[in-house]
Each structure stands twice: as C-alpha cells, then as structure tokens.
Design a protein around this motif. Sequence first.
Motif, PDB file in Angstrom:
ATOM      1  N   UNK A   1       0.834  -1.185   0.000  1.00 31.64           N
ATOM      2  CA  UNK A   1       0.000   0.000   0.000  1.00 31.64           C
ATOM      3  C   UNK A   1       0.880   1.251   0.000  1.00 31.64           C
ATOM      4  N   UNK A   2       1.921   1.229   0.785  1.00 33.22           N
ATOM      5  CA  UNK A   2       2.799   2.392   0.857  1.00 33.22           C
ATOM      6  C   UNK A   2       3.472   2.608  -0.497  1.00 33.22           C
ATOM      7  N   UNK A  15      -9.772   6.067  -1.441  1.00 36.43           N
ATOM      8  CA  UNK A  15     -10.585   5.640  -2.588  1.00 36.43           C
ATOM      9  C   UNK A  15      -9.708   5.211  -3.755  1.00 36.43           C
ATOM     10  N   UNK A  16      -8.725   6.018  -4.068  1.00 33.36           N
ATOM     11  CA  UNK A  16      -7.842   5.717  -5.188  1.00 33.36           C
ATOM     12  C   UNK A  16      -7.043   4.454  -4.925  1.00 33.36           C
ATOM     13  N   UNK A  17      -6.491   4.333  -3.723  1.00 31.44           N
ATOM     14  CA  UNK A  17      -5.692   3.164  -3.389  1.00 31.44           C
ATOM     15  C   UNK A  17      -6.529   1.893  -3.386  1.00 31.44           C
ATOM     16  N   UNK A  18      -7.750   1.969  -2.890  1.00 31.85           N
ATOM     17  CA  UNK A  18      -8.588   0.772  -2.871  1.00 31.85           C
ATOM     18  C   UNK A  18      -8.943   0.346  -4.294  1.00 31.85           C
ATOM     19  N   UNK A  19      -9.208   1.294  -5.187  1.00 32.48           N
ATOM     20  CA  UNK A  19      -9.508   0.949  -6.577  1.00 32.48           C
ATOM     21  C   UNK A  19      -8.304   0.337  -7.275  1.00 32.48           C
ATOM     22  N   UNK A  20      -7.100   0.870  -7.011  1.00 33.97           N
ATOM     23  CA  UNK A  20      -5.890   0.308  -7.611  1.00 33.97           C
ATOM     24  C   UNK A  20      -5.648  -1.112  -7.122  1.00 33.97           C
ATOM     25  N   UNK A  21      -5.833  -1.332  -5.830  1.00 35.21           N
ATOM     26  CA  UNK A  21      -5.611  -2.662  -5.277  1.00 35.21           C
ATOM     27  C   UNK A  21      -6.671  -3.653  -5.752  1.00 35.21           C
ATOM     28  N   UNK A  25      -6.493  -7.381  -8.022  1.00 34.14           N
ATOM     29  CA  UNK A  25      -7.025  -8.642  -7.526  1.00 34.14           C
ATOM     30  C   UNK A  25      -7.174  -8.751  -6.022  1.00 34.14           C
ATOM     31  N   UNK A  26      -6.879  -7.683  -5.289  1.00 29.28           N
ATOM     32  CA  UNK A  26      -7.026  -7.713  -3.833  1.00 29.28           C
ATOM     33  C   UNK A  26      -8.457  -7.363  -3.459  1.00 29.28           C
ATOM     34  N   UNK A  27      -8.952  -7.993  -2.430  1.00 25.93           N
ATOM     35  CA  UNK A  27     -10.304  -7.679  -1.947  1.00 25.93           C
ATOM     36  C   UNK A  27     -10.160  -6.693  -0.790  1.00 25.93           C
ATOM     37  N   UNK A  28     -10.297  -5.418  -1.108  1.00 18.92           N
ATOM     38  CA  UNK A  28     -10.148  -4.365  -0.111  1.00 18.92           C
ATOM     39  C   UNK A  28     -11.130  -3.242  -0.439  1.00 18.92           C
ATOM     40  N   UNK A  29     -11.764  -2.719   0.588  1.00 19.24           N
ATOM     41  CA  UNK A  29     -12.712  -1.632   0.416  1.00 19.24           C
ATOM     42  C   UNK A  29     -12.098  -0.302   0.806  1.00 19.24           C
ATOM     43  N   UNK A  30     -12.873   0.739   0.641  1.00 18.22           N
ATOM     44  CA  UNK A  30     -12.397   2.087   0.928  1.00 18.22           C
ATOM     45  C   UNK A  30     -12.060   2.269   2.404  1.00 18.22           C
ATOM     46  N   UNK A  32     -11.327  -0.068   4.653  1.00 17.01           N
ATOM     47  CA  UNK A  32     -10.167  -0.874   5.028  1.00 17.01           C
ATOM     48  C   UNK A  32      -8.895  -0.186   4.561  1.00 17.01           C
ATOM     49  N   UNK A  33      -8.934   0.402   3.385  1.00 16.58           N
ATOM     50  CA  UNK A  33      -7.775   1.141   2.877  1.00 16.58           C
ATOM     51  C   UNK A  33      -7.469   2.322   3.796  1.00 16.58           C
ATOM     52  N   UNK A  34      -8.517   2.987   4.262  1.00 16.40           N
ATOM     53  CA  UNK A  34      -8.323   4.112   5.183  1.00 16.40           C
ATOM     54  C   UNK A  34      -7.667   3.646   6.478  1.00 16.40           C
ATOM     55  N   UNK A  35      -8.126   2.528   7.015  1.00 19.33           N
ATOM     56  CA  UNK A  35      -7.552   1.995   8.249  1.00 19.33           C
ATOM     57  C   UNK A  35      -6.092   1.605   8.056  1.00 19.33           C
ATOM     58  N   UNK A  36      -5.793   0.971   6.932  1.00 12.90           N
ATOM     59  CA  UNK A  36      -4.414   0.580   6.652  1.00 12.90           C
ATOM     60  C   UNK A  36      -3.515   1.787   6.444  1.00 12.90           C
TER      61      UNK A  36
END
Length: 51
Positions: A1-2, A15-21, A25-30, A32-36
């Motif tokens: 992610x970093x 939002x952008x990072x979750x869409x890229x991930x 093929x990663x299952x990640x939502x907005x 969860x991305x914020x928390x990470x």
Amino acid sequence: MVRHHRTSREPAGARTLSKELQAKGHRIGRYMARSLMREAGIASRQRRRHK
C-alpha cells in the motif's frame, strides 16, 4: 500500500488506493484502505487550488 501511495506522488487517498488494489485482484474496500493508511502513517496530500 505504501508503495502505491509513493508511486502516485502521494495525492492518492483511500478511494484511489482501494480501486488500484482491487484492479490488481485484492479484496479491499475504501474503509479498510483508510484503516491501513492510518496504521502505516500515510495521508493523502491535497492539491492546491489554482487562483
């Protein structure tokens, strides 16, 4: 992610990072991305308005 955050020159938010991930093929939502992002200590850099 970093790595994704740095390659985008740091304006990418949760939002952008979750869409890229998700595209890779990663299952990640907005939220969860914020928390990470908080755990990793990274934040999006807001662009300044052009006047």
